[in-house]
Scaffold this active site. Structure first.
Site, PDB file in Angstrom:
ATOM      1  N   PHE A  22     -45.143 -60.380  39.189  1.00 10.97           N
ATOM      2  CA  PHE A  22     -45.667 -61.679  39.618  1.00 10.97           C
ATOM      3  C   PHE A  22     -44.797 -62.826  39.076  1.00 10.97           C
ATOM      4  CE2 PHE A  22     -48.821 -64.952  37.969  1.00 10.97           C
ATOM      5  CZ  PHE A  22     -48.685 -65.800  39.067  1.00 10.97           C
ATOM      6  N   ASP A  42     -36.370 -53.412  37.065  1.00  9.24           N
ATOM      7  CA  ASP A  42     -37.821 -53.206  37.094  1.00  9.24           C
ATOM      8  C   ASP A  42     -38.100 -51.755  37.466  1.00  9.24           C
ATOM      9  OD1 ASP A  42     -40.667 -53.354  38.006  1.00  9.24           O
ATOM     10  OD2 ASP A  42     -40.354 -55.508  37.764  1.00  9.24           O
ATOM     11  N   PHE A  45     -43.632 -50.378  38.192  1.00  9.07           N
ATOM     12  CA  PHE A  45     -44.955 -49.856  37.802  1.00  9.07           C
ATOM     13  C   PHE A  45     -46.048 -50.769  38.365  1.00  9.07           C
ATOM     14  CE2 PHE A  45     -48.364 -49.848  34.411  1.00  9.07           C
ATOM     15  CZ  PHE A  45     -49.032 -48.765  34.955  1.00  9.07           C
ATOM     16  N   THR A  46     -46.000 -52.050  38.065  1.00  3.21           N
ATOM     17  CA  THR A  46     -46.940 -52.997  38.682  1.00  3.21           C
ATOM     18  C   THR A  46     -46.223 -53.947  39.634  1.00  3.21           C
ATOM     19  OG1 THR A  46     -46.715 -54.370  36.703  1.00  3.21           O
ATOM     20  CG2 THR A  46     -48.688 -53.007  36.860  1.00  3.21           C
ATOM     21  N   ASP A  67     -36.180 -48.471  33.851  1.00  4.88           N
ATOM     22  CA  ASP A  67     -37.262 -48.550  32.864  1.00  4.88           C
ATOM     23  C   ASP A  67     -36.665 -49.033  31.542  1.00  4.88           C
ATOM     24  OD1 ASP A  67     -39.095 -47.876  30.802  1.00  4.88           O
ATOM     25  OD2 ASP A  67     -40.048 -46.414  32.124  1.00  4.88           O
ATOM     26  N   VAL A  68     -37.177 -50.145  31.015  1.00  6.66           N
ATOM     27  CA  VAL A  68     -36.549 -50.751  29.820  1.00  6.66           C
ATOM     28  C   VAL A  68     -36.722 -49.912  28.556  1.00  6.66           C
ATOM     29  CG1 VAL A  68     -36.620 -53.148  30.622  1.00  6.66           C
ATOM     30  CG2 VAL A  68     -38.578 -52.219  29.356  1.00  6.66           C
ATOM     31  N   THR A 101     -43.016 -49.755  26.213  1.00  7.56           N
ATOM     32  CA  THR A 101     -42.350 -50.803  26.998  1.00  7.56           C
ATOM     33  C   THR A 101     -42.101 -52.031  26.137  1.00  7.56           C
ATOM     34  OG1 THR A 101     -43.209 -50.032  29.105  1.00  7.56           O
ATOM     35  CG2 THR A 101     -42.635 -52.355  28.977  1.00  7.56           C
ATOM     36  N   TYR A 154     -51.288 -53.449  24.131  1.00 10.62           N
ATOM     37  CA  TYR A 154     -50.654 -54.671  24.642  1.00 10.62           C
ATOM     38  C   TYR A 154     -50.470 -55.677  23.510  1.00 10.62           C
ATOM     39  CZ  TYR A 154     -49.884 -58.677  27.795  1.00 10.62           C
ATOM     40  OH  TYR A 154     -49.366 -59.777  28.445  1.00 10.62           O
ATOM     41  N   ARG A 195     -56.635 -58.978  37.488  1.00  6.11           N
ATOM     42  CA  ARG A 195     -56.972 -60.126  36.647  1.00  6.11           C
ATOM     43  C   ARG A 195     -57.946 -61.039  37.382  1.00  6.11           C
ATOM     44  NH1 ARG A 195     -51.036 -61.336  34.394  1.00  6.11           N
ATOM     45  NH2 ARG A 195     -50.492 -60.185  36.268  1.00  6.11           N
TER      46      ARG A 195
HETATM   47  P1  NAD Z   1     -46.747 -58.055  36.306  1.00  6.39           P
HETATM   48  O1  NAD Z   1     -47.474 -56.804  35.977  1.00  6.39           O
HETATM   49  O2  NAD Z   1     -46.911 -58.634  37.672  1.00  6.39           O
HETATM   50  O3  NAD Z   1     -45.192 -57.882  36.060  1.00  6.39           O
HETATM   51  C1  NAD Z   1     -44.653 -57.026  35.087  1.00  6.39           C
HETATM   52  C2  NAD Z   1     -43.408 -56.372  35.666  1.00  6.39           C
HETATM   53  O4  NAD Z   1     -42.836 -55.509  34.676  1.00  6.39           O
HETATM   54  C3  NAD Z   1     -43.734 -55.489  36.887  1.00  6.39           C
HETATM   55  O5  NAD Z   1     -42.815 -55.753  37.912  1.00  6.39           O
HETATM   56  C4  NAD Z   1     -43.589 -54.072  36.346  1.00  6.39           C
HETATM   57  O6  NAD Z   1     -43.235 -53.129  37.345  1.00  6.39           O
HETATM   58  C5  NAD Z   1     -42.509 -54.265  35.291  1.00  6.39           C
HETATM   59  N1  NAD Z   1     -42.502 -53.218  34.249  1.00  6.39           N
HETATM   60  C6  NAD Z   1     -43.556 -52.733  33.563  1.00  6.39           C
HETATM   61  N2  NAD Z   1     -43.148 -51.800  32.686  1.00  6.39           N
HETATM   62  C7  NAD Z   1     -41.787 -51.716  32.827  1.00  6.39           C
HETATM   63  C8  NAD Z   1     -40.770 -50.916  32.208  1.00  6.39           C
HETATM   64  N3  NAD Z   1     -41.064 -50.019  31.253  1.00  6.39           N
HETATM   65  N4  NAD Z   1     -39.494 -51.081  32.618  1.00  6.39           N
HETATM   66  C9  NAD Z   1     -39.165 -51.964  33.599  1.00  6.39           C
HETATM   67  N5  NAD Z   1     -40.091 -52.736  34.224  1.00  6.39           N
HETATM   68  C10 NAD Z   1     -41.373 -52.606  33.827  1.00  6.39           C
HETATM   69  O7  NAD Z   1     -47.157 -59.132  35.196  1.00  6.39           O
HETATM   70  P2  NAD Z   1     -46.786 -60.673  35.063  1.00  6.39           P
HETATM   71  O8  NAD Z   1     -48.049 -61.433  35.090  1.00  6.39           O
HETATM   72  O9  NAD Z   1     -45.707 -61.034  35.981  1.00  6.39           O
HETATM   73  O10 NAD Z   1     -46.250 -60.710  33.562  1.00  6.39           O
HETATM   74  C11 NAD Z   1     -44.868 -60.791  33.256  1.00  6.39           C
HETATM   75  C12 NAD Z   1     -44.679 -60.915  31.753  1.00  6.39           C
HETATM   76  O11 NAD Z   1     -45.340 -62.087  31.275  1.00  6.39           O
HETATM   77  C13 NAD Z   1     -45.247 -59.739  30.975  1.00  6.39           C
HETATM   78  O12 NAD Z   1     -44.368 -59.434  29.902  1.00  6.39           O
HETATM   79  C14 NAD Z   1     -46.549 -60.273  30.443  1.00  6.39           C
HETATM   80  O13 NAD Z   1     -46.913 -59.644  29.245  1.00  6.39           O
HETATM   81  C15 NAD Z   1     -46.219 -61.739  30.231  1.00  6.39           C
HETATM   82  N6  NAD Z   1     -47.447 -62.555  30.282  1.00  6.39           N
HETATM   83  C16 NAD Z   1     -48.068 -62.807  31.465  1.00  6.39           C
HETATM   84  C17 NAD Z   1     -49.234 -63.548  31.473  1.00  6.39           C
HETATM   85  C18 NAD Z   1     -49.950 -63.899  32.755  1.00  6.39           C
HETATM   86  O14 NAD Z   1     -51.002 -64.536  32.702  1.00  6.39           O
HETATM   87  N7  NAD Z   1     -49.471 -63.557  33.920  1.00  6.39           N
HETATM   88  C19 NAD Z   1     -49.786 -64.021  30.273  1.00  6.39           C
HETATM   89  C20 NAD Z   1     -49.137 -63.712  29.086  1.00  6.39           C
HETATM   90  C21 NAD Z   1     -47.953 -62.994  29.090  1.00  6.39           C
HETATM   91  N1  UDP Z   2     -63.039 -60.939  34.199  1.00  2.00           N
HETATM   92  C1  UDP Z   2     -64.212 -60.950  34.957  1.00  2.00           C
HETATM   93  N2  UDP Z   2     -64.204 -60.302  36.162  1.00  2.00           N
HETATM   94  C2  UDP Z   2     -63.107 -59.673  36.669  1.00  2.00           C
HETATM   95  C3  UDP Z   2     -61.914 -59.694  35.906  1.00  2.00           C
HETATM   96  C4  UDP Z   2     -61.924 -60.329  34.668  1.00  2.00           C
HETATM   97  O1  UDP Z   2     -65.228 -61.508  34.539  1.00  2.00           O
HETATM   98  O2  UDP Z   2     -63.186 -59.130  37.778  1.00  2.00           O
HETATM   99  C5  UDP Z   2     -63.042 -61.655  32.903  1.00  2.00           C
HETATM  100  C6  UDP Z   2     -62.516 -60.823  31.730  1.00  2.00           C
HETATM  101  O3  UDP Z   2     -63.579 -60.096  31.134  1.00  2.00           O
HETATM  102  C7  UDP Z   2     -61.972 -61.909  30.824  1.00  2.00           C
HETATM  103  C8  UDP Z   2     -61.482 -63.000  31.770  1.00  2.00           C
HETATM  104  O4  UDP Z   2     -62.142 -62.747  33.017  1.00  2.00           O
HETATM  105  O5  UDP Z   2     -62.991 -62.447  30.019  1.00  2.00           O
HETATM  106  C9  UDP Z   2     -59.988 -62.982  31.985  1.00  2.00           C
HETATM  107  O6  UDP Z   2     -59.617 -61.661  32.329  1.00  2.00           O
HETATM  108  P1  UDP Z   2     -58.162 -61.250  32.788  1.00  2.00           P
HETATM  109  O7  UDP Z   2     -58.184 -59.772  33.011  1.00  2.00           O
HETATM  110  O8  UDP Z   2     -57.730 -62.114  33.904  1.00  2.00           O
HETATM  111  O9  UDP Z   2     -57.207 -61.617  31.567  1.00  2.00           O
HETATM  112  P2  UDP Z   2     -57.356 -61.580  29.964  1.00  2.00           P
HETATM  113  O10 UDP Z   2     -57.325 -63.002  29.580  1.00  2.00           O
HETATM  114  O11 UDP Z   2     -58.639 -60.927  29.555  1.00  2.00           O
HETATM  115  O12 UDP Z   2     -56.170 -60.802  29.538  1.00  2.00           O
END
Ligand code: NAD
Ligand code: UDP
Ligand code: UDP
Length: 328
Positions: A22, A42, A45-46, A67-68, A101, A154, A195
């Site tokens: 994303f 990438d 996986f997701t 895979d990292v 990871t 995580y 999420r």
């Molecule tokens: P996402 O799941 O959409 O993206 C993660 C990407 O990493 C995916 O494309 C997945 O295939 C790839 N991936 C997973 N394991 C891997 C591996 N071992 N080797 C290579 N690729 C791998 O999630 P996102 O929301 O885009 O998050 C991206 C980054 O930002 C993550 O590190 C996440 O922890 C961090 N982050 C995101 C949020 C958020 O709210 N979206 C909040 C805090 C931190």
């Molecule tokens: N949550 C919810 N319904 C859903 C998904 C998530 O009520 O279908 C709640 C979850 O319990 C958390 C908050 O929404 O309190 C945010 O969840 P998310 O998985 O988006 O991210 P988090 O901040 O927990 O990593």
């Protein structure tokens, strides 16, 4: 199209791990538009190639399935280390792989940065604060994370990655940047992401029950993805050697119940009802960033209102959901 190049106007060789996810796909798109030479690694996986379909034909973009947790030998100037599943449903699916990871992935990317002398940025998270007792969370708060619960793969993986970044910085003089991202949303989220924002919008559009976990009194603070990318780029291209960690998030806090009601009101044709499900273990009760440091050091703050960001995200799902159904 080349828009603008930061720094000395030289295209950089940039590695984005997790670039098909994303946030990663938004970041790759912005870097490609700036004219840089972008390598997206990438393991899908997701992530999904659909997220970067528009980039695959660009001469300055390359996708590599990798895979990292395994070493990677390429020549780069910048590394954005985003690889890691971020949704609780996905990171708890194979928790051992999630820790690998974050930890092995960080070691490999730091080893790569050390050899190539690249600047490296880690996508860390507000989850390093665990279920926080300080509110709002400031960067100097050490957090309240459970080391042995279902979220620990995580939380502790990301905490250990931060440790590795600062040890490589102190021990090997690496140029590091660490950003703590708070809940981010926007177009490009997968309907199966799990999420809360994508779940609620998809449920409302499909007239399915809206699943509130617990009583919905827990809070989060939601950042629109374009604002996040501004923050990430700004930290990476800071001329100073400011390493962070720095919170990037939106200080507006909202309860999950209020979020469900807001989304439902924005999809008036929906026949969905709110239902209540058990609260997952260790679900943080409150989360809200203190962004004083980001304001002072990066001159950064979010600009997209929640109403605007939600409107764009709902628009994205209105467009893509019918296609997702057809592709099933
Ligand atoms: P996402 O799941 O959409 O993206 C993660 C990407 O990493 C995916 O494309 C997945 O295939 C790839 N991936 C997973 N394991 C891997 C591996 N071992 N080797 C290579 N690729 C791998 O999630 P996102 O929301 O885009 O998050 C991206 C980054 O930002 C993550 O590190 C996440 O922890 C961090 N982050 C995101 C949020 C958020 O709210 N979206 C909040 C805090 C931190
Ligand atoms: N949550 C919810 N319904 C859903 C998904 C998530 O009520 O279908 C709640 C979850 O319990 C958390 C908050 O929404 O309190 C945010 O969840 P998310 O998985 O988006 O991210 P988090 O901040 O927990 O990593
Ligand atoms: N590494 C990598 N690409 C490189 C250089 C190193 O993937 O270009 C990996 C390699 O697996 C190594 C790890 O990064 O084990 C850590 O590298 P470092 O130089 O810190 O330690 P060492 O090589 O001594 O284990």
């Amino acid at each position: 199209m080349i828009v603008d190049l930061p720094g000395n106007n030289r295209p950089l060789r940039i590695l984005v791990t997790g670039g098909a996810g994303f946030i990663g796909s938004h970041l790759c798109r912005r870097l490609v538009a700036q004219g840089h030479d972008v390598l997206c690694a990438d393991n899908l996986f997701t992530g999904n190639k659909r997220n970067i379909l528009d980039l695959l034909d660009c001469r300055n973009f390359e996708f590599m399935r990798h895979d990292v947790t395994f070493p990677l030998y390429v020549e780069v100037d910048r590394i954005y280390n985003l690889a890691c599943p971020a949704s609780p449903v996905h990171y708890q699916f194979d928790p051992v792989q999630t820790t690998k990871t974050s930890v092995h992935g960080a070691i490999n990317m730091l080893g790569l940065a050390k050899r190539t002398k690249a600047r490296i940025l880690q996508a860390s998270t507000s989850e390093v604060y665990g279920d926080p007792q300080m509110h709002p969370q400031r960067e100097d708060y050490w957090g309240n994370a459970n080391p042995i619960g279902p979220r620990s793969c995580y939380d502790e993986g990301k905490r250990c990655a931060e440790t590795l970044f600062f040890d490589y910085h102190r021990q090997h003089k690496l140029d590091i940047r660490v950003i703590r991202i708070f809940n981010t949303y926007g177009p490009g989220m997968s309907p199966n992401d799990g999420r809360v924002i994508s779940n609620f919008i998809v449920q409302a559009l499909r007239n399915e029950d809206i699943t509130i976990f617990g009583r919905g009194s827990q809070t989060r603070s939601f950042l629109y993805v374009d604002d996040l990318i501004d923050g990430i780029l700004s930290l990476m291209e800071q001329a100073s050697d400011f390493a962070g960690p720095v919170n990037i998030g939106n200080p507006e806090e909202i309860s999950i119940r209020e979020l469900a009601e807001t989304i439902l009101a924005m999809i008036p044709e929906s026949r969905s009802k709110l239902i209540f499900k058990p609260l997952p273990t260790d679900d943080p009760a409150r989360r809200c960033p203190d962004i004083t440091l980001a304001r002072a050091s990066l001159n950064w703050e979010p600009h997209t209102s929640f109403a605007e960001g939600l409107t764009r995200t709902i628009g994205h799902f209105r467009q893509t959901l019918p296609m997702e159904c057809a592709n099933r």
